[in-house]
Each structure stands twice: as structure tokens, then as C-alpha cells.
Design a protein around this motif. Structure first.
Motif, PDB file in Angstrom:
ATOM      1  N   UNK A 163       5.923  -1.472  27.633  1.00 55.03           N
ATOM      2  CA  UNK A 163       5.830  -2.699  26.831  1.00 55.03           C
ATOM      3  C   UNK A 163       4.384  -3.033  26.446  1.00 55.03           C
ATOM      4  N   UNK A 164       3.464  -2.178  26.769  1.00 53.44           N
ATOM      5  CA  UNK A 164       2.046  -2.409  26.509  1.00 53.44           C
ATOM      6  C   UNK A 164       1.742  -2.211  25.024  1.00 53.44           C
ATOM      7  N   UNK A 165       1.130  -3.204  24.394  1.00 52.32           N
ATOM      8  CA  UNK A 165       0.708  -3.046  23.005  1.00 52.32           C
ATOM      9  C   UNK A 165      -0.230  -1.850  22.861  1.00 52.32           C
ATOM     10  N   UNK A 166      -1.007  -1.558  23.902  1.00 48.93           N
ATOM     11  CA  UNK A 166      -1.966  -0.457  23.843  1.00 48.93           C
ATOM     12  C   UNK A 166      -1.391   0.864  24.354  1.00 48.93           C
ATOM     13  N   UNK A 167      -0.076   0.958  24.454  1.00 47.43           N
ATOM     14  CA  UNK A 167       0.533   2.228  24.847  1.00 47.43           C
ATOM     15  C   UNK A 167       0.156   3.332  23.868  1.00 47.43           C
TER      16      UNK A 167
ATOM     17  N   UNK B  55       0.815  -1.217   0.000  1.00 47.43           N
ATOM     18  CA  UNK B  55       0.000   0.000   0.000  1.00 47.43           C
ATOM     19  C   UNK B  55       0.848   1.266   0.000  1.00 47.43           C
ATOM     20  N   UNK B  56       2.151   1.116  -0.201  1.00 45.35           N
ATOM     21  CA  UNK B  56       3.028   2.274  -0.352  1.00 45.35           C
ATOM     22  C   UNK B  56       3.612   2.822   0.925  1.00 45.35           C
ATOM     23  N   UNK B  57       3.296   2.220   2.057  1.00 44.40           N
ATOM     24  CA  UNK B  57       3.849   2.723   3.321  1.00 44.40           C
ATOM     25  C   UNK B  57       5.296   2.278   3.495  1.00 44.40           C
ATOM     26  N   UNK B  58       6.103   3.176   4.031  1.00 44.86           N
ATOM     27  CA  UNK B  58       7.501   2.847   4.297  1.00 44.86           C
ATOM     28  C   UNK B  58       7.595   1.909   5.494  1.00 44.86           C
ATOM     29  N   UNK B  59       8.505   0.959   5.423  1.00 38.03           N
ATOM     30  CA  UNK B  59       8.694  -0.025   6.485  1.00 38.03           C
ATOM     31  C   UNK B  59      10.159  -0.036   6.900  1.00 38.03           C
ATOM     32  N   UNK B  60      10.378   0.025   8.191  1.00 41.55           N
ATOM     33  CA  UNK B  60      11.734  -0.073   8.728  1.00 41.55           C
ATOM     34  C   UNK B  60      11.980  -1.515   9.144  1.00 41.55           C
TER      35      UNK B  60
ATOM     36  N   UNK C 186      -6.401  -0.496  15.058  1.00 40.17           N
ATOM     37  CA  UNK C 186      -5.042  -0.940  15.404  1.00 40.17           C
ATOM     38  C   UNK C 186      -3.978  -0.185  14.622  1.00 40.17           C
ATOM     39  N   UNK C 187      -4.199   1.115  14.441  1.00 42.85           N
ATOM     40  CA  UNK C 187      -3.262   1.924  13.669  1.00 42.85           C
ATOM     41  C   UNK C 187      -2.077   2.420  14.494  1.00 42.85           C
ATOM     42  N   UNK C 188      -2.161   2.349  15.809  1.00 43.29           N
ATOM     43  CA  UNK C 188      -1.116   2.902  16.662  1.00 43.29           C
ATOM     44  C   UNK C 188       0.220   2.202  16.514  1.00 43.29           C
ATOM     45  N   UNK C 189       1.283   2.945  16.743  1.00 39.84           N
ATOM     46  CA  UNK C 189       2.651   2.455  16.536  1.00 39.84           C
ATOM     47  C   UNK C 189       2.963   1.231  17.381  1.00 39.84           C
ATOM     48  N   UNK C 190       2.550   1.231  18.661  1.00 45.55           N
ATOM     49  CA  UNK C 190       2.947   0.127  19.536  1.00 45.55           C
ATOM     50  C   UNK C 190       2.170  -1.163  19.269  1.00 45.55           C
ATOM     51  N   UNK C 191       1.140  -1.106  18.419  1.00 43.09           N
ATOM     52  CA  UNK C 191       0.548  -2.353  17.951  1.00 43.09           C
ATOM     53  C   UNK C 191       1.591  -3.182  17.197  1.00 43.09           C
ATOM     54  N   UNK C 192       2.614  -2.522  16.660  1.00 40.25           N
ATOM     55  CA  UNK C 192       3.699  -3.204  15.956  1.00 40.25           C
ATOM     56  C   UNK C 192       4.959  -3.283  16.800  1.00 40.25           C
ATOM     57  N   UNK C 193       5.371  -2.153  17.381  1.00 43.44           N
ATOM     58  CA  UNK C 193       6.662  -2.123  18.062  1.00 43.44           C
ATOM     59  C   UNK C 193       6.673  -2.950  19.347  1.00 43.44           C
ATOM     60  N   UNK C 194       5.515  -3.092  20.012  1.00 38.13           N
ATOM     61  CA  UNK C 194       5.460  -3.883  21.244  1.00 38.13           C
ATOM     62  C   UNK C 194       4.884  -5.273  21.036  1.00 38.13           C
TER      63      UNK C 194
END
Length: 324
Positions: free
Chosen positions: A266-270, A6-11, A210-218
Motif C-alpha cells: 500500500x506504499x505510494x513509494x512502492x 498529453x495523449x496518455x491512455x487512462x484506465x 513521481x512517474x511511478x505507477x503506485x504514485x497513482x494506484x496507492x
């Protein structure tokens, strides 16, 4: 850097090991050293209600065996409010004339935590907050998807307003319960009801997209919360950006009570917690944010000094809400 379809950059990060930090208490370190605290279930398809009923019964049975309650003395009265049951819980030591009430909305990923678990955990929470509580045993999927749970919570708040002034009520919840607590206040406001004195939002699920960053980073770092289709089962095809499903998208400029929001690094919902805090502050709503070092979605299971700190902050917030 690469891009997705979908064109989003991924690290892309190299595989690495995350040690248990020395920056938290010994008790917290011991909990973190356990690793994942529960296996990820085999989730049924959204179109298989029988399989969901079986799984929910198994999950609730396990939860009740693992957390049978503290046994702290309290009076419990069951009342019916609309189509829901409410446990009216009065901890030992609460004066008969004490009119403060904590309207508790239990968590459990929108599918768990009802019945006996609601009663047992409601007693524990009433002792934790030090006040009489109304614990709402709301209806849940697969038989009762959105908006049944929200209907029940709003009905309980409306019934409580028949007995108490709004300034004597604080609404609170954890995880999915915090989602419902925020949504209850939004809908009660939209229906012309007076606002409660405050809202306690502990590690709230505020954006079901589930668009928030920590849904992925945590993801994988959180020792309790793993991906689940249960929010989709609850939403039942409704727009996930509906504020009554994802309170983050609500219009807080129309009014919202003072709030306390709690999470951990460490909370996914941070991200859900932080983003809601920013939305409240942008609307000039008094809102406190507390984030604990290395805490996952479940904190440290009530076994560490950090959990006691969290209880203390909630009690301080409640004291301000109920100050006369």
C-alpha cells in the motif's frame, strides 16, 4: 479507456471500497482500520518561506509529541561536521572497541525531522539496528534547498571515513532519508571516495518526477503519505531527473554497494522502491527487495509483528555487510 490531454491512455475504475485485509496480523489490521493517520496540511506556495517555516515548526511539534522516543539508554555526543550537526549515538551494550557505524539519514519529506526529532529518532534507530550510529541533522528548506542536505550528508560520510574503514560503515535512511542515502553514495563515489559496506533504503523516494505507477494506484490507500510540494521546495528549480535528486537515474554500472530495499503493497513509494531495485539488479549490484503485505509508507508504526520482521531483515543484512 480514455486519453489525457498529453495523449496518455487512462484506465477509469468504478468507485469501490477496500476492506482491511485478513492476511495481516491483528495489530496490523488495527492500524489499517484507523484510516488516514494525519490530516493533509494546507501547503504554502513555494515562494512563501515564512509560511513554510511556520508549517514545518507545527509539523515537527506534532511529530515530537506523537513519538517522544522509547527512552532506551544510549550515549549521545553532538559533533559539528561542516555546516551540519551529527548525533553520535552509542546504544547501551555496544562494546567500546566495536567499530561498526550506521550512518543514518532521517526522513521527513526533505523538510521535517531535524533537531530534537533527529536525536530522539536516532536513538531509537540505533537500538533497532544494534550498532553505533551517526545521525545527520542536515540543513533543509526553505532556507537551505538542494544541494545543502546532500552536501551535509556527504560531509558526514567523508568525516566518518577519517575514523573508520569503509567496510565498517553502512549508510541508511527512510523515505526522503533513503533518497539522500542513495544520493550520498552516488556523489561520494563520483568524488572518488570508497564505497560503504552496504546501503539500507527503506521506502525510498527515488524518482521525484513521481512517474511511478503506485504514485497513482496507492494514492488514498496509503494511510500516511499524501501528495506534497515539499520535494519541489527542496529541488529549488533543479532538474528532477538529476541523479543527486532522483537516484533512480544514476549510473549504477560505475559501482554501488550491496543494498536492501523495503516497502509495502500500500506504499505510494512502492514503485520507486521496485524500480530502483530493478536498476540495481540490471547493473549486477547485489540487492534484496522486501515488500510487506498491506503495509503503507509508515509500515504499521512499529506496533505489529510485520515491523519486527522488517527490523530482523535489516539486521540480517547488516550482519552480512559487517561480516569479517
Amino acid at each position: 479507456m480514455v486519453t489525457t490531454s498529453d495523449g496518455r491512455a487512462v484506465l477509469r475504475l468504478p468507485t469501490r471500497e477496500i476492506p482491511v485485509p485478513a492476511s495481516v496480523s491483528e495489530q496490523a489490521q488495527a492500524i489499517l482500520a484507523l484510516g488516514p493517520l494525519a490530516p493533509t496540511p494546507q501547503w504554502p506556495g513555494l515562494d512563501d518561506p515564512d509560511a513554510w517555516r511556520t508549517l514545518i515548526a507545527e509539523l515537527d511539534g506534532t511529530a515530537l509529541r506523537m513519538a517522544p522516543g522509547s527512552g532506551a539508554p544510549a550515549g549521545v555526543e553532538e559533533i559539528s561536521v561542516g555546516r551540519a550537526r551529527v548525533f553520535v549515538i552509542t546504544p547501551e551494550g555496544i562494546a567500546p572497541g566495536d567499530r561498526r557505524v550506521y550512518l543514518e539519514i532521517h526522513g521527513g519529506a526533505f523538510i521535517q525531522g531535524g533537531g530534537e526529532i533527529c536525536r530522539v529518532r536516532g536513538i531509537d534507530n540505533a537500538h533497532r539496528v544494534g550498532a553505533r550510529s551517526w545521525s545527520v541533522d542536515y540543513r533543509m528548506p526553505p532556507d537551505h534547498p538542494f544541494p545543502a542536505a546532500l552536501d551535509d550528508c556527504v560531509a558526514a560520510y567523508r568525516a566518518l571515513l577519517e575514523q573508520r574503514d569503509p567496510g565498517e560503515i553502512v549508510v541508511g535512511g527512510v523515505s526522503a532519508g533513503a533518497n539522500l542515502a542513495a544520493a550520498t553514495v552516488l556523489r561520494a563515489r563520483d568524488e572518488g571516495l570508497p564505497l560503504p559496506a552496504g546501503v539500507v533504503l527503506a521506502t525510498p523516494a527515488t524518482d521525484l518526477t513521481e512517474a511511478g505507477d503506485t504514485w497513482q494506484t496507492n494514492l488514498g490507500l496509503d494511510n500516511l503519505l499524501t501528495p506534497s510540494p515539499s520535494p519541489l521546495l527542496y529541488a529549488a528549480g533543479h532538474d528532477l531527473r538529476d541523479p543527486y535528486l532522483s537516484p533512480l537515474f544514476g549510473d549504477f554500472g560505475k559501482g554501488f554497494p550491496p543494498a536492501i530495499l523495503l516497502s509495502g503493497t500500500r506504499d505510494v513509494l512502492l514503485s520507486d522502491t521496485v524500480r530502483l531495485h530493478r536498476a540495481l539488479r540490471a547493473a549486477d549490484i547485489p540487492a534484496d527487495l522486501h515488500v510487506w503485505e498491506a503495509a503503507s509508507h509508515g509500515g504499521f508504526l512499529g506496533r505489529a509483528p510485520e515491523d519486527d520482521e522488517r527490523t530482523r531483515e535489516i539486521r540480517l543484512f547488516l550482519a552480512r555487510c559487517w561480516a569479517v
